[in-house]
Design a protein around this motif. Structure first.
Motif, short mmCIF file in Angstrom:
data_model
loop_
_atom_site.label_atom_id
_atom_site.label_comp_id
_atom_site.label_asym_id
_atom_site.label_seq_id
_atom_site.Cartn_x
_atom_site.Cartn_y
_atom_site.Cartn_z
N SER A 168 0.85 -1.20 0.00
CA SER A 168 0.00 0.00 0.00
C SER A 168 0.89 1.25 0.00
CB SER A 168 -0.93 -0.01 1.22
OG SER A 168 -1.95 -0.97 1.04
N ASP A 170 -1.67 9.88 4.07
CA ASP A 170 -1.49 8.61 4.77
C ASP A 170 -2.72 7.71 4.64
OD1 ASP A 170 0.98 9.46 5.58
OD2 ASP A 170 0.38 9.97 7.64
N HIS A 171 -3.90 8.32 4.63
CA HIS A 171 -5.14 7.53 4.64
C HIS A 171 -5.85 7.54 3.28
CE1 HIS A 171 -4.79 6.71 8.91
NE2 HIS A 171 -4.37 7.96 9.03
N ASN A 207 -12.30 7.53 3.31
CA ASN A 207 -10.94 7.87 3.72
C ASN A 207 -10.77 9.36 4.04
OD1 ASN A 207 -9.95 5.27 3.63
ND2 ASN A 207 -9.39 5.41 1.46
N LYS A 255 -11.92 9.40 7.66
CA LYS A 255 -10.88 8.72 8.44
C LYS A 255 -9.64 9.62 8.59
CE LYS A 255 -8.46 4.27 8.25
NZ LYS A 255 -8.28 3.06 7.45
N ALA A 313 -8.06 11.05 11.98
CA ALA A 313 -6.66 10.75 12.31
C ALA A 313 -5.89 12.04 12.57
CB ALA A 313 -6.02 9.96 11.17
N GLN A 330 -7.00 11.06 16.82
CA GLN A 330 -7.76 9.88 17.25
C GLN A 330 -7.21 8.63 16.58
OE1 GLN A 330 -12.16 10.61 17.62
NE2 GLN A 330 -11.69 12.48 16.51
N ASP A 331 -7.38 7.52 17.27
CA ASP A 331 -6.94 6.23 16.74
C ASP A 331 -7.98 5.74 15.74
OD1 ASP A 331 -6.08 3.71 16.19
OD2 ASP A 331 -6.27 2.94 18.24
N VAL A 332 -7.59 5.61 14.50
CA VAL A 332 -8.54 5.19 13.46
C VAL A 332 -8.26 3.76 13.00
CG1 VAL A 332 -8.98 7.53 12.66
CG2 VAL A 332 -7.13 6.22 11.62
N SER A 333 -7.42 3.05 13.73
CA SER A 333 -7.02 1.72 13.26
C SER A 333 -8.18 0.73 13.23
CB SER A 333 -5.88 1.18 14.12
OG SER A 333 -6.29 1.13 15.48
N ALA A 334 -9.23 1.01 14.01
CA ALA A 334 -10.37 0.09 14.01
C ALA A 334 -11.31 0.32 12.83
CB ALA A 334 -11.15 0.24 15.32
N GLU A 390 -8.02 -0.22 4.28
CA GLU A 390 -6.99 0.79 4.08
C GLU A 390 -7.61 2.17 4.03
OE1 GLU A 390 -6.96 -2.06 2.27
OE2 GLU A 390 -5.11 -2.92 3.07
#
Lengths: 788, 161
Positions: free
Chosen positions: A10, B94-95, B142, B145, B149, B153-157, B161
């Protein structure tokens, strides 16, 4: 462990930096010295006879350089259609002329009548208001079935009727299909509308024409998905400019979704006018103008029937579709309801007998052509709605009915002339069910009920066909173009690599993902590979980007060219290492003699290619640059299973998307982040079609949805976070990367999931009389259906 | 034509405008700052959002003439002083919060305004705030997200991608 570079990683997008800092270079950002501005005076009636265009007062307005009308284009070619469909009787479709500026008649609101070229855009607009038109308004045809009645006004006086073609596929199967229906244990029938949409790329179209009188060269800067196609169509068919005197540049392009494939009148106008007035001519489309000039999508009215035997096996499928062409044939319009739609009617199922009939109809509306998915969403929607209805009628689980009829043996030759090379439809369905916690649905539905809401779950499959090819086949089907792709790989002396691709990126991230492939093949950092696209002056003849073809076709061309590079580089390395080239291995940018520690680096070889002092000059040319053209031998067939959960407010009919899950098989994936993003975007467009979007005309052909105040674009609060998965992989068997394409899947697979979910919610709520609601499922439509 | 003077991204600029010249047009045509985009003509799409005197506005709704003396920040002024991407811009990269990039300037400017007034917005608050910014490419997943981010905030959940 996910990869951190190369194929499968990615990688972050390199193009983002310029877009995030305001340094993108879109067509409207291009301003040429001495440029003029054009404003088009457009018809505000849907159908009329053009008696007089009096420009005398306008010509005297401040800043006016010149005013053009249809008369100026009498000796100039019209806009060509790129696909000729043959009807079920073996006759060619009716193909009307499409002048750059209206001649004699106007045929839709937005049809261009005159073009005012002035020193400023405001002066051009002002002067256009001073043009006096004498138009005799004629009755308009908007509804397709009315357009086919014997007494309907004709959109084109020189055609025999408003019927473009009556297509049967496969015509020879018709009798057998009818017999299977006569024998069926159960027949499910559904009539539905696939609503007309406006693609709405956020960047409106722009064209800047330029002419160099010193060299007799023309240049067009345009918002295009395929600059070479525009160069060929405009040069050869409209303006008569040979390709070596015409350059077409499509720089950063702000989304396309199909609408920027086609050759539009404004492109030809700006190129033509720049030569006439010897100054650059710029046109910037307003959004209001986009709604009445950008080709629309979909607009099918269909009756579909499914025959089943007593064991619920699908035995035959029969469809009758009316497909709106609008007032003229846009570039690829005739292919959409036929070869991009009829060939997909088998879906994921082994239905042995299929007959598809399509009547394409001219109306006094904006031309209709490919929009994200193009024919395949229409096929998927009708089939997956129909299977859901059949399951309901038979009282069986809709997933079980689908599974029972899945194609499981590959390759599979469908009865609609295509061969699926590979797939695993159970795998994507299994994955989907794992993603959505289907077992927990009843509890969620009970909670919704306690909140006074109706909850529903819709599940469906889809199949898609990408990278339409091979050229020899599509030529037989009526395409007036080849469907290969090209790439030139140029390696520089110090080892940097430039790939010039015929594909075009307008959001898909090719500059990143294409570089990943080449970097992986050679074993150099991605940053060492640059991707160049969008300019006919520095890329090989390519067909551009649409139909999810870029990685499958353009990527394959790039792989072939890179293989040629590696083969030659191995020969150079063999010379430097005094070994046989068959013993040379390339790994991580290092050429090694197999089984030894003798090696040379990539950079040593590339330098030797351009500074050939120690070089086999008698056997090998210096330099390191290769081109490949790749013509696939089949389509690719991505497939998947989608699920949507909705909640309906019974008091208002408002539908809320609670969750959406997509399990796709795209074959091998180059950049998972980019692929997920492609699916997300497609899902929003499909949800938009299902719940919000609709191009609406009144009976006089006036467009009622001509701005963002009236055309409901999906916004951030209309959609949820999506669950997407592409871990089910059956690699394509016939291209070197094993890739299938991912650009359109989301838009193809999602509308039936939404509608199936709404119907499910209503049935669970006791409203079993609601068999179907046509898209978009607005609160008014849902609420009305609920009232019975 | 009238002379207007304003501060854009910290620099004094001036130019002549007509009474009808919109701020978006003045930026793009007058100053050749083409980062600010125009995606519609009904003030719906938000591609033209800039900050004027600290407030996010759609620059297609403001007359340049009215903004004589104003302080304007555009997408060209959003990177860090050393030219690196700001936290919000970096989060968008990044996202994968952008595809074609056309709506992106407006999205970044709106996101910056949101995080200024609401440093830890919920998903629903982000989505509601973006009501005036249309994106056709990303399906918003995204973008939302990335903004969450960027707020730390933690957006890993959040899926995928």
């Amino acid at each position: 462990m996910p990869k951190d570079h190369g194929i499968g990683a990615s990688s972050k997008r390199r193009e983002d930096v310029r877009f995030l800092t305001g340094r993108g270079r879109y067509t409207d950002d291009i301003n040429l010295h001495g440029q003029t501005y054009v404003h088009f005076l457009r018809s505000d009636v849907a159908h009329g006879r053009l008696h007089k265009v009096d420009t005398s007062a306008a010509e005297a307005m401040p800043g006016v350089v010149r005013i053009f009308t249809g008369k100026d284009f009498e000796g100039v070619g019209g806009l060509p259609c790129g696909w000729q469909v043959t009807d079920r009787h073996g006759n060619p479709m009716q193909e009307p002329a499409h002048p750059v500026l209206a001649q004699g008649k106007v045929r839709h609101v937005g049809d261009p009548i005159a073009a005012v070229v002035a020193e400023t855009a405001a002066q051009a607009r002002n002067a256009a208001e001073a043009i006096v038109l004498d138009i005799e308004e004629l009755p308009a045809v908007v509804d397709m079935k009315k357009a086919l009645s014997a007494d309907a006004p004709k959109v084109h006086d020189d055609l025999t009727s408003n019927l473009c073609y009556d297509w049967g596929f496969v015509e020879e199967n018709k009798g057998a299909v009818d017999e299977a229906f006569a024998r069926a244990a159960h027949v499910t029938t559904l009539e539905l509308v696939n609503n007309r949409l406006s693609p709405n790329a956020m960047e409106p179209r722009v064209a800047v024409g330029d002419y160099n009188a010193g060299t007799d060269d023309s240049t067009l800067y345009t918002t295009s998905q395929n600059p070479h196609v525009i160069r060929l169509l405009m040069g050869a068919f409209v303006l008569g400019i040979p390709e070596h005197k015409l350059r077409v540049v499509a720089p950063d392009v702000g989304g396309g979704f199909g609408s920027k494939i086609f050759h539009y009148a404004e492109e030809a106008f700006c190129t033509f006018a720049a030569k006439q007035i010897r100054r650059p001519v710029k046109w910037t489309c307003s959004r209001s103008e986009a709604f009445i000039t950008d080709a629309h999508g979909r607009d099918h009215v269909t009756k579909i029937e499914l025959a089943l035997d007593a064991e619920n096996n699908f035995t035959a499928l029969r469809t009758e579709t009316y497909a709106n062409m609008g007032a003229y044939l846009s570039t690829f319009a005739p292919s959409v309801p036929t070869w991009l739609h009829g060939t997909l009617m088998a879906g994921n199922y082994k239905t042995p007998l299929i007959y598809v009939n399509v009547k394409a109809v001219f109306t006094n509306t904006v031309p209709v052509d490919a929009y994200r998915g193009a024919g395949r969403p229409e096929a998927t929607y009708q089939l997956e709605r129909l299977v859901d209805k059949a399951a309901r009628e038979l009282g069986v689980d809709p997933v079980d009915l689908r599974r029972q009829n899945f194609v499981t043996q590959f390759p599979y030759a469908t009865p609609v002339a295509v061969e699926y090379d590979t797939g695993d439809y159970h795998a994507t369905m299994d994955k989907l069910l794992e993603m959505i916690d289907r077992d927990g649905f009843e509890a969620r539905a009970a909670k919704s009920k306690a909140d006074g809401k109706l909850r529903g779950l819709g599940i469906n499959c889809y199949i898609e066909a990408c990278g339409i090819a091979p050229s020899a086949l599509v030529g037989q089907l009526g395409a007036r173009a080849g469907l290969y792709e090209s790439a030139t790989v140029r390696v520089n002396a110090t080892g940097g690599i430039v790939v010039m691709t015929g594909s075009h990126s307008h959001g898909q991230g090719h500059e990143t993902s294409f570089a990943q492939v080449v970097a992986d093949m050679i074993g150099v950092p991605e940053a060492q590979v640059e991707i160049v696209h969008g300019d006919t002056a520095n890329t090989p003849m390519g067909m551009g980007t649409y139909g999810s073809r870029s990685i499958a076709v353009g990527g394959s061309a790039m792989v072939r060219a890179t293989e040629k590079i590696i083969n030659k580089a191995k020969k150079i390395a063999a010379h430097l290492l005094e070994a046989s080239d068959s013993d040379i291995e390339l790994k991580d940018g290092q050429f090694t003699v197999a089984g030894t520690d003798k090696s040379v680096a990539w950079g040593d070889v590339t330098l030797a290619a351009y500074v050939p002092h120690n070089y086999p000059l008698t056997e090998l040319e210096p330099g390191l640059e290769e081109t490949a053209f790749y013509d696939p031998n089949n389509f690719t067939y991505p497939a998947g299973a989608y699920a949507c959960e909705v909640e309906i407010d019974p008091d208002t009919g408002k539908v809320r998307i609670c969750s959406f899950a997509a399990a796709d098989d795209f074959g091998n994936v180059i950049n998972p982040m980019i692929v997920s993003g492609q699916v997300h975007g497609g899902l929003a467009q499909g949800i938009g079609q299902a719940l919000l979007e609709n191009v609406s005309y009144d009976e006089n052909g006036q467009l009622l949805s001509a701005s963002y105040m009236d055309y409901a674009m999906p916004r951030a609060d209309d959609v949820p976070f999506y669950q997407v998965d592409h871990s089910c992989v059956t690699p394509c068997t016939h291209n070197p990367l094993g890739v299938k394409g991912c650009g359109e899947a989301g838009a193809i697979g999602s509308p039936p999931a939404v509608v199936n979910a709404v119907i499910d919610a209503l049935h669970r709520g006791g409203m079993t009389h609601v068999a179907h609601i046509d898209m978009p499922l607005t609160p008014a439509r849902v609420w009305s259906a609920m009232q019975g | 034509m009238t002379q207007v003077t304003m501060t854009v991204n910290g620099k004094a600029v001036s130019g002549t405008v007509e009474g009808r010249t919109l701020l978006a047009e003045f930026l793009r045509e007058g100053l050749r700052m083409t980062g600010t985009h125009i995606g519609c003509d009904t003030s719906q799409c938000g591609a033209c959002v800039v900050h004027v005197n600290g407030n996010a506005i759609k620059s297609c709704t403001a007359l340049a003439l009215d903004l004589d003396g104003a302080s304007v920040v555009t997408i060209e002024g959003m990177a860090n002083p050393d030219g690196s991407l700001s936290v919000i811009q970096q989060a968008f990269q990044d996202h994968h919060g952008l595809q074609c990039g056309f709506c992106t300037p407006g999205m970044v400017m709106s996101a910056a305004a949101l995080l200024k007034e609401n440093p830890k917005p919920t998903e629903a608050e982000v989505r509601a705030y973006l009501e005036g910014n249309i994106c056709r490419c990303t399906g918003y997943h995204n973008i939302v997200k990335a903004i969450m981010a960027a707020s730390g905030q933690d957006v890993s959940a959040i899926a995928a991608e």
